[in-house]
Design a protein around this motif. Sequence first.
Motif, PDB file in Angstrom:
ATOM      1  N   PHE A 147      10.552  -5.486  -4.533  1.00 29.21           N
ATOM      2  CA  PHE A 147       9.635  -4.722  -5.368  1.00 29.21           C
ATOM      3  C   PHE A 147       8.261  -5.381  -5.502  1.00 29.21           C
ATOM      4  O   PHE A 147       7.335  -4.777  -6.018  1.00 29.21           O
ATOM      5  N   GLY A 148       8.115  -6.632  -5.064  1.00 25.33           N
ATOM      6  CA  GLY A 148       6.833  -7.315  -5.171  1.00 25.33           C
ATOM      7  C   GLY A 148       6.594  -7.869  -6.570  1.00 25.33           C
ATOM      8  O   GLY A 148       7.496  -7.952  -7.399  1.00 25.33           O
ATOM      9  N   GLN A 149       5.332  -8.259  -6.806  1.00 26.64           N
ATOM     10  CA  GLN A 149       4.972  -8.872  -8.091  1.00 26.64           C
ATOM     11  C   GLN A 149       5.060  -7.872  -9.240  1.00 26.64           C
ATOM     12  O   GLN A 149       5.525  -8.194 -10.327  1.00 26.64           O
ATOM     13  N   THR A 150       4.560  -6.677  -9.022  1.00 26.15           N
ATOM     14  CA  THR A 150       4.628  -5.626 -10.052  1.00 26.15           C
ATOM     15  C   THR A 150       5.092  -4.332  -9.397  1.00 26.15           C
ATOM     16  O   THR A 150       4.754  -4.062  -8.238  1.00 26.15           O
ATOM     17  N   ALA A 151       5.855  -3.558 -10.134  1.00 20.93           N
ATOM     18  CA  ALA A 151       6.390  -2.313  -9.583  1.00 20.93           C
ATOM     19  C   ALA A 151       6.353  -1.216 -10.640  1.00 20.93           C
ATOM     20  O   ALA A 151       6.686  -1.452 -11.810  1.00 20.93           O
ATOM     21  N   LEU A 152       5.930  -0.037 -10.229  1.00 28.15           N
ATOM     22  CA  LEU A 152       5.988   1.154 -11.074  1.00 28.15           C
ATOM     23  C   LEU A 152       7.167   1.979 -10.608  1.00 28.15           C
ATOM     24  O   LEU A 152       7.194   2.441  -9.462  1.00 28.15           O
ATOM     25  N   VAL A 153       8.143   2.154 -11.464  1.00 25.85           N
ATOM     26  CA  VAL A 153       9.353   2.910 -11.129  1.00 25.85           C
ATOM     27  C   VAL A 153       9.246   4.290 -11.765  1.00 25.85           C
ATOM     28  O   VAL A 153       9.100   4.404 -12.983  1.00 25.85           O
ATOM     29  N   ILE A 154       9.318   5.307 -10.937  1.00 23.56           N
ATOM     30  CA  ILE A 154       9.220   6.687 -11.420  1.00 23.56           C
ATOM     31  C   ILE A 154      10.558   7.365 -11.214  1.00 23.56           C
ATOM     32  O   ILE A 154      11.080   7.413 -10.092  1.00 23.56           O
ATOM     33  N   ASP A 155      11.112   7.868 -12.312  1.00 30.55           N
ATOM     34  CA  ASP A 155      12.399   8.557 -12.274  1.00 30.55           C
ATOM     35  C   ASP A 155      12.152  10.064 -12.302  1.00 30.55           C
ATOM     36  O   ASP A 155      11.018  10.518 -12.211  1.00 30.55           O
ATOM     37  N   GLY A 156      13.209  10.833 -12.469  1.00 31.11           N
ATOM     38  CA  GLY A 156      13.094  12.289 -12.466  1.00 31.11           C
ATOM     39  C   GLY A 156      12.596  12.840 -13.788  1.00 31.11           C
ATOM     40  O   GLY A 156      11.687  12.291 -14.404  1.00 31.11           O
ATOM     41  N   SER A 171       8.259  -7.866 -17.574  1.00 32.10           N
ATOM     42  CA  SER A 171       6.845  -7.475 -17.545  1.00 32.10           C
ATOM     43  C   SER A 171       6.408  -6.962 -16.179  1.00 32.10           C
ATOM     44  O   SER A 171       5.375  -6.298 -16.065  1.00 32.10           O
ATOM     45  N   SER A 172       7.185  -7.257 -15.133  1.00 30.25           N
ATOM     46  CA  SER A 172       6.804  -6.842 -13.787  1.00 30.25           C
ATOM     47  C   SER A 172       7.239  -5.414 -13.461  1.00 30.25           C
ATOM     48  O   SER A 172       6.857  -4.872 -12.423  1.00 30.25           O
ATOM     49  N   ILE A 173       8.035  -4.797 -14.339  1.00 30.11           N
ATOM     50  CA  ILE A 173       8.553  -3.451 -14.091  1.00 30.11           C
ATOM     51  C   ILE A 173       8.042  -2.501 -15.163  1.00 30.11           C
ATOM     52  O   ILE A 173       8.162  -2.778 -16.361  1.00 30.11           O
TER      53      ILE A 173
END
Length: 208
Positions: A147-156, A171-173
């Motif tokens: 996922f790398g240093q920071t990740a934006l996770v988008i769900d449904g 803090s990274s997610i």
Amino acid sequence: MKVKVQTLDAKSGGDIELNDEIFAVEPRADILHRVVTWQLVNRRAPARAARERSEVNRTGKKFGRQKGGGTARHGDRRAPIFIGGGKAHGPRARIFASSLNKKVRALGLKMALSAKAKDGNLVVIDNLDLPEGKTKELQSRLGKLGFGQTALVIDGEALNVGFARASSNLSSINLMPAAGANVYDIMRHETLVLTRAAVEKLEARFNG
């Protein structure tokens, strides 16, 4: 565009076909800049005005006699030097808002999604199911998922409760539903992570 799907266990979850009209648009820096600027301007809260001398509700009667009092010559109690008096050169009410064409906003979001796909920073996850919803459990899997240093996770449409609980202390997610997907948050994270449900919602958003 065909992309491989992973599971949270870093295993293969098959393939998914992404719409080229959404995930394969050539990014333009000027469009992305316009949309991000529009977002940040509209996030600003309005400035609250201070009451000046003419707006303070106090008596207008002369404070004291003009001469012989041994003090300065004052007109009334609304002067800024008195407690309860008006503010001298105070801030005025301001509203920070701007408008942007809907087509430009939609194009900017497509370009942001396409930019992540083009750079190889787009990850598609089968689902976000975490049986126990523990932060330690999720953290042990992140290294394998890339996922790398920071990740934006988008769900449904709705957020996965277990994943939301597990990622709340990381803090990274950052996690959000598909309805909240926006250019600024996508561009400021290193990796964009979409679930299958998020892909369906995003494609329906543009096709509907």
